[in-house]
Design a protein around this motif. Structure first.
Motif, PDB file in Angstrom:
ATOM      1  N   VAL A 161      54.039  40.619 -57.237  1.00  0.00           N
ATOM      2  CA  VAL A 161      53.337  39.847 -58.267  1.00  0.00           C
ATOM      3  C   VAL A 161      52.911  38.492 -57.708  1.00  0.00           C
ATOM      4  CG1 VAL A 161      53.577  38.720 -60.511  1.00  0.00           C
ATOM      5  CG2 VAL A 161      54.497  41.020 -60.158  1.00  0.00           C
ATOM      6  N   ALA A 162      53.806  37.852 -56.947  1.00  0.00           N
ATOM      7  CA  ALA A 162      53.483  36.542 -56.372  1.00  0.00           C
ATOM      8  C   ALA A 162      52.368  36.651 -55.342  1.00  0.00           C
ATOM      9  CB  ALA A 162      54.731  35.936 -55.739  1.00  0.00           C
ATOM     10  N   VAL A 163      52.418  37.659 -54.515  1.00  0.00           N
ATOM     11  CA  VAL A 163      51.400  37.853 -53.475  1.00  0.00           C
ATOM     12  C   VAL A 163      50.031  38.056 -54.106  1.00  0.00           C
ATOM     13  CG1 VAL A 163      50.608  39.512 -51.752  1.00  0.00           C
ATOM     14  CG2 VAL A 163      52.961  38.689 -51.687  1.00  0.00           C
ATOM     15  N   GLU A 164      49.965  38.929 -55.099  1.00  0.00           N
ATOM     16  CA  GLU A 164      48.678  39.195 -55.741  1.00  0.00           C
ATOM     17  C   GLU A 164      48.181  37.971 -56.510  1.00  0.00           C
ATOM     18  OE1 GLU A 164      49.621  42.742 -57.914  1.00  0.00           O
ATOM     19  OE2 GLU A 164      49.241  44.044 -56.169  1.00  0.00           O
ATOM     20  N   ALA A 224      51.576  27.873 -49.519  1.00  0.00           N
ATOM     21  CA  ALA A 224      52.686  27.832 -50.468  1.00  0.00           C
ATOM     22  C   ALA A 224      53.819  28.678 -49.926  1.00  0.00           C
ATOM     23  CB  ALA A 224      52.242  28.350 -51.833  1.00  0.00           C
ATOM     24  N   VAL A 225      55.013  28.451 -50.454  1.00  0.00           N
ATOM     25  CA  VAL A 225      56.207  29.195 -50.049  1.00  0.00           C
ATOM     26  C   VAL A 225      56.642  30.128 -51.178  1.00  0.00           C
ATOM     27  CG1 VAL A 225      58.703  28.960 -49.644  1.00  0.00           C
ATOM     28  CG2 VAL A 225      57.079  27.556 -48.351  1.00  0.00           C
ATOM     29  N   PHE A 226      56.994  31.345 -50.803  1.00  0.00           N
ATOM     30  CA  PHE A 226      57.713  32.241 -51.696  1.00  0.00           C
ATOM     31  C   PHE A 226      59.185  32.100 -51.347  1.00  0.00           C
ATOM     32  CE2 PHE A 226      59.783  36.275 -52.705  1.00  0.00           C
ATOM     33  CZ  PHE A 226      59.376  36.484 -54.009  1.00  0.00           C
ATOM     34  N   SER A 227      59.926  31.421 -52.188  1.00  0.00           N
ATOM     35  CA  SER A 227      61.303  31.076 -51.857  1.00  0.00           C
ATOM     36  C   SER A 227      62.267  32.204 -52.195  1.00  0.00           C
ATOM     37  CB  SER A 227      61.730  29.813 -52.620  1.00  0.00           C
ATOM     38  OG  SER A 227      63.121  29.609 -52.471  1.00  0.00           O
ATOM     39  N   PRO A 228      63.071  32.650 -51.218  1.00  0.00           N
ATOM     40  CA  PRO A 228      64.064  33.691 -51.515  1.00  0.00           C
ATOM     41  C   PRO A 228      65.240  33.165 -52.317  1.00  0.00           C
ATOM     42  CG  PRO A 228      64.322  32.930 -49.264  1.00  0.00           C
ATOM     43  CD  PRO A 228      63.108  32.236 -49.802  1.00  0.00           C
ATOM     44  N   TYR A 229      65.320  31.850 -52.480  1.00  0.00           N
ATOM     45  CA  TYR A 229      66.378  31.268 -53.299  1.00  0.00           C
ATOM     46  C   TYR A 229      66.065  31.365 -54.783  1.00  0.00           C
ATOM     47  CZ  TYR A 229      68.178  29.329 -48.969  1.00  0.00           C
ATOM     48  OH  TYR A 229      68.680  29.190 -47.695  1.00  0.00           O
ATOM     49  N   GLN A 230      64.791  31.426 -55.111  1.00  0.00           N
ATOM     50  CA  GLN A 230      64.371  31.422 -56.509  1.00  0.00           C
ATOM     51  C   GLN A 230      63.808  32.757 -56.974  1.00  0.00           C
ATOM     52  OE1 GLN A 230      61.919  27.950 -57.475  1.00  0.00           O
ATOM     53  NE2 GLN A 230      62.635  26.927 -55.633  1.00  0.00           N
ATOM     54  N   ASN A 231      63.536  33.681 -56.017  1.00  0.00           N
ATOM     55  CA  ASN A 231      62.833  34.911 -56.365  1.00  0.00           C
ATOM     56  C   ASN A 231      63.435  36.107 -55.635  1.00  0.00           C
ATOM     57  OD1 ASN A 231      60.347  33.599 -57.778  1.00  0.00           O
ATOM     58  ND2 ASN A 231      60.486  32.538 -55.818  1.00  0.00           N
ATOM     59  N   ALA A 232      63.695  37.166 -56.388  1.00  0.00           N
ATOM     60  CA  ALA A 232      64.194  38.409 -55.804  1.00  0.00           C
ATOM     61  C   ALA A 232      63.042  39.185 -55.171  1.00  0.00           C
ATOM     62  CB  ALA A 232      64.861  39.251 -56.892  1.00  0.00           C
ATOM     63  N   GLY A 265      64.133  24.823 -59.557  1.00  0.00           N
ATOM     64  CA  GLY A 265      63.982  24.867 -60.999  1.00  0.00           C
ATOM     65  C   GLY A 265      62.584  25.240 -61.462  1.00  0.00           C
ATOM     66  N   GLU A 266      61.681  25.482 -60.519  1.00  0.00           N
ATOM     67  CA  GLU A 266      60.324  25.907 -60.888  1.00  0.00           C
ATOM     68  C   GLU A 266      60.399  27.294 -61.532  1.00  0.00           C
ATOM     69  OE1 GLU A 266      57.001  26.091 -62.018  1.00  0.00           O
ATOM     70  OE2 GLU A 266      56.961  24.432 -60.577  1.00  0.00           O
ATOM     71  N   SER A 267      60.024  27.374 -62.796  1.00  0.00           N
ATOM     72  CA  SER A 267      60.141  28.634 -63.532  1.00  0.00           C
ATOM     73  C   SER A 267      58.824  29.381 -63.662  1.00  0.00           C
ATOM     74  CB  SER A 267      60.705  28.365 -64.938  1.00  0.00           C
ATOM     75  OG  SER A 267      59.845  27.491 -65.662  1.00  0.00           O
ATOM     76  N   ASP A 268      57.733  28.752 -63.263  1.00  0.00           N
ATOM     77  CA  ASP A 268      56.410  29.355 -63.426  1.00  0.00           C
ATOM     78  C   ASP A 268      55.750  29.477 -62.053  1.00  0.00           C
ATOM     79  OD1 ASP A 268      53.939  30.250 -64.212  1.00  0.00           O
ATOM     80  OD2 ASP A 268      53.349  28.409 -65.241  1.00  0.00           O
ATOM     81  N   LEU A 269      56.159  30.509 -61.295  1.00  0.00           N
ATOM     82  CA  LEU A 269      55.614  30.675 -59.946  1.00  0.00           C
ATOM     83  C   LEU A 269      54.119  30.966 -59.996  1.00  0.00           C
ATOM     84  CD1 LEU A 269      56.071  30.777 -56.917  1.00  0.00           C
ATOM     85  CD2 LEU A 269      56.715  33.193 -57.157  1.00  0.00           C
ATOM     86  N   ASP A 270      53.675  31.749 -60.969  1.00  0.00           N
ATOM     87  CA  ASP A 270      52.248  32.044 -61.097  1.00  0.00           C
ATOM     88  C   ASP A 270      51.459  30.752 -61.302  1.00  0.00           C
ATOM     89  OD1 ASP A 270      50.038  34.180 -61.624  1.00  0.00           O
ATOM     90  OD2 ASP A 270      49.897  32.819 -63.339  1.00  0.00           O
ATOM     91  N   GLY A 271      51.948  29.882 -62.183  1.00  0.00           N
ATOM     92  CA  GLY A 271      51.275  28.609 -62.401  1.00  0.00           C
ATOM     93  C   GLY A 271      51.292  27.739 -61.167  1.00  0.00           C
ATOM     94  N   PHE A 272      52.403  27.742 -60.446  1.00  0.00           N
ATOM     95  CA  PHE A 272      52.497  26.980 -59.215  1.00  0.00           C
ATOM     96  C   PHE A 272      51.455  27.458 -58.210  1.00  0.00           C
ATOM     97  CE2 PHE A 272      54.127  26.325 -54.920  1.00  0.00           C
ATOM     98  CZ  PHE A 272      54.501  24.990 -54.946  1.00  0.00           C
ATOM     99  N   LEU A 273      51.311  28.770 -58.062  1.00  0.00           N
ATOM    100  CA  LEU A 273      50.357  29.308 -57.090  1.00  0.00           C
ATOM    101  C   LEU A 273      48.917  29.018 -57.505  1.00  0.00           C
ATOM    102  CD1 LEU A 273      52.160  32.682 -56.361  1.00  0.00           C
ATOM    103  CD2 LEU A 273      51.954  30.733 -54.807  1.00  0.00           C
ATOM    104  N   GLU A 319      44.645  35.977 -55.783  1.00  0.00           N
ATOM    105  CA  GLU A 319      43.719  35.754 -56.893  1.00  0.00           C
ATOM    106  C   GLU A 319      43.448  34.271 -57.095  1.00  0.00           C
ATOM    107  OE1 GLU A 319      43.300  36.708 -61.692  1.00  0.00           O
ATOM    108  OE2 GLU A 319      44.975  37.515 -60.536  1.00  0.00           O
ATOM    109  N   ALA A 320      44.468  33.428 -56.863  1.00  0.00           N
ATOM    110  CA  ALA A 320      44.323  31.991 -57.070  1.00  0.00           C
ATOM    111  C   ALA A 320      43.612  31.299 -55.915  1.00  0.00           C
ATOM    112  CB  ALA A 320      45.702  31.356 -57.271  1.00  0.00           C
ATOM    113  N   GLY A 321      43.355  32.003 -54.831  1.00  0.00           N
ATOM    114  CA  GLY A 321      42.696  31.387 -53.691  1.00  0.00           C
ATOM    115  C   GLY A 321      43.629  30.613 -52.784  1.00  0.00           C
ATOM    116  N   VAL A 322      44.930  30.909 -52.858  1.00  0.00           N
ATOM    117  CA  VAL A 322      45.878  30.292 -51.919  1.00  0.00           C
ATOM    118  C   VAL A 322      45.587  30.861 -50.529  1.00  0.00           C
ATOM    119  CG1 VAL A 322      48.312  30.045 -51.297  1.00  0.00           C
ATOM    120  CG2 VAL A 322      47.627  30.034 -53.710  1.00  0.00           C
TER     121      VAL A 322
END
Length: 290
Positions: A20-23, A6-14, A269-277, A27-30
C-alpha cells in the motif's frame, strides 16, 4: 538537482503494509522510497524486488543492509539480479550494522572498518563483471565472477557516522549515507570528512551524499518532531516540519551544504503514512521546480 525521498520505516509498519505504501508513493510522485534492513524486522532485497515489481517509476534505496550478515558474493548476486530486472531503479547501500545485533547472530566482526575496506571494493568489482580473487581478513573470494552482471553498474553506497567510517566511505564507495539528527552545519562537517577520504584515495570521480532528515506535516507536526527530538530538534534545525512549502524550503537548506539526496523520515508517531507520502511528493515537485 536535489533528489527527495521518503523512508518506509520497519519500526512503524509491518511487511503487509508495504505494498500500500509503495503504490501510494508512486501515485504521489515520490521519486524514491528507502528501506532499512534493521534486525529483526524486514529484509531489504526481497522488499526492494517486490516494490520494483509493483511500480513503474519509483526508485528504491536500501539504506542500509548490514555487511556482516551477508557474504559479499550473495549481496552482488542480489543486486545484479534486481538491477537486471529493473534497470536503474535500485540504490543499494551497505553499512556496519548495529553491533549488538550482529553479536546476537554471531556475525559481529572485531574491525568493522576492515570489513568495509574489503567488502565494498569487492562488491563493486563483482557488479562491474570482473573476476575477483581476494584473501582478506573477512572477505575471501577465489576467481569469483557473476554469470549475469548488470549491464549498467548501480552505485554502491556506504553508511557512516564517525569520522573514520565517513572518510572510508569516501575512499571506497560511490556515495555516503548520513544518519539523521544533525543540523545542516553538522552535515557539512561530515561531508568534508567524506571528501577528505576521497581525496586521500585519489579518486577523481564525484561522490553522492544522501542524508536522512526527520519530517512531519500537517496538524501537530511540530509536536511530533518535539516528541522525537526534543526542543533541541526544533531550535537547531535538526528536522523539518510544516506544510509542503515549509519543508521544501528546509530541504533547500540541507541541499545547500552539499547533500544531493534528502530522504525524509516520518517522525515517530506518524499515523498517516499515505498522507506523509503525498506530502513528500509535493515537496519533491516544489524542490525540482525551484
Amino acid at each position: 538537482m536535489t533528489r527527495v525521498g521518503a523512508v518506509f520505516s520497519p519500526y512503524q509498519n509491518a511487511p503487509e503494509a508495504f505494498r500500500v505504501a509503495v503504490e501510494a508513493a508512486e501515485e504521489a510522485g515520490v521519486p524514491e522510497l528507502w528501506l532499512w534492513e534493521d534486525c529483526f524486522r524486514e529484509s531489504a532485497f526481497a522488499s526492494a524486488a517486490a516494490a520494483l515489481a509493483w511500480t513503474d517509476r519509483l526508485r528504491i534505496g536500501i539504506g542500509i543492509a548490514p555487511m556482516p550478515l551477508r557474504n559479499v558474493a550473495v549481496t552482488a548476486m542480489e543486486i545484479a539480479t534486481i538491477e537486471r530486472m529493473f534497470p536503474g531503479r535500485l540504490y543499494p547501500g551497505m553499512g556496519h550494522g548495529v553491533l549488538p545485533w550482529m553479536a546476537q547472530v554471531g556475525a559481529r566482526v572485531s574491525s568493522p572498518l576492515t570489513l568495509m575496506r574489503e567488502y565494498i571494493p569487492a562488491l563493486s568489482a563483482l557488479l562491474a563483471g570482473e573476476e575477483v580473487t581476494v584473501s582478506g581478513r573477512y572477505v575471501t573470494l577465489d576467481r569469483v565472477r557473476l554469470e549475469y552482471p548488470p549491464e549498467t553498474v548501480p552505485p554502491v553506497y556506504a553508511a557512516g557516522e564517525g569520522p573514520k567510517t565517513l572518510a572510508l566511505t569516501g575512499e571506497v564507495a560511490d556515495g555516503t549515507i548520513l544518519v539523521g539528527g544533525h543540523t545542516p552545519a553538522e552535515f557539512a562537517d561530515q561531508i568534508r570528512t567524506v571528501h577528505d577520504g576521497r581525496a586521500h584515495a585519489a579518486r577523481g570521480d564525484s561522490t553522492a551524499i544522501i542524508a536522512y532528515v526527520t519530517a512531519a506535516f500537517g496538524d501537530g507536526a511540530e509536536a511530533r518532531v518535539r516528541a522525537e527530538l526534543g526542543d533541541r530538534g526544533i531550535l537547531d534545525d535538526r528536522a523539518v516540519w510544516g506544510d509542503a512549502d515549509d519543508v521544501a524550503a528546509a530541504v533547500k537548506r540541507f541541499a545547500a551544504v552539499g547533500i544531493d539526496d534528502v530522504v525524509l523520515v516520518p517522525a515517530a508517531g506518524e499515523s498517516d503514512l499515505d498522507g506523509f507520502l503525498r506530502a513528500v511528493g509535493k515537496v519533491a515537485q516544489l524542490v525540482a521546480s525551484r
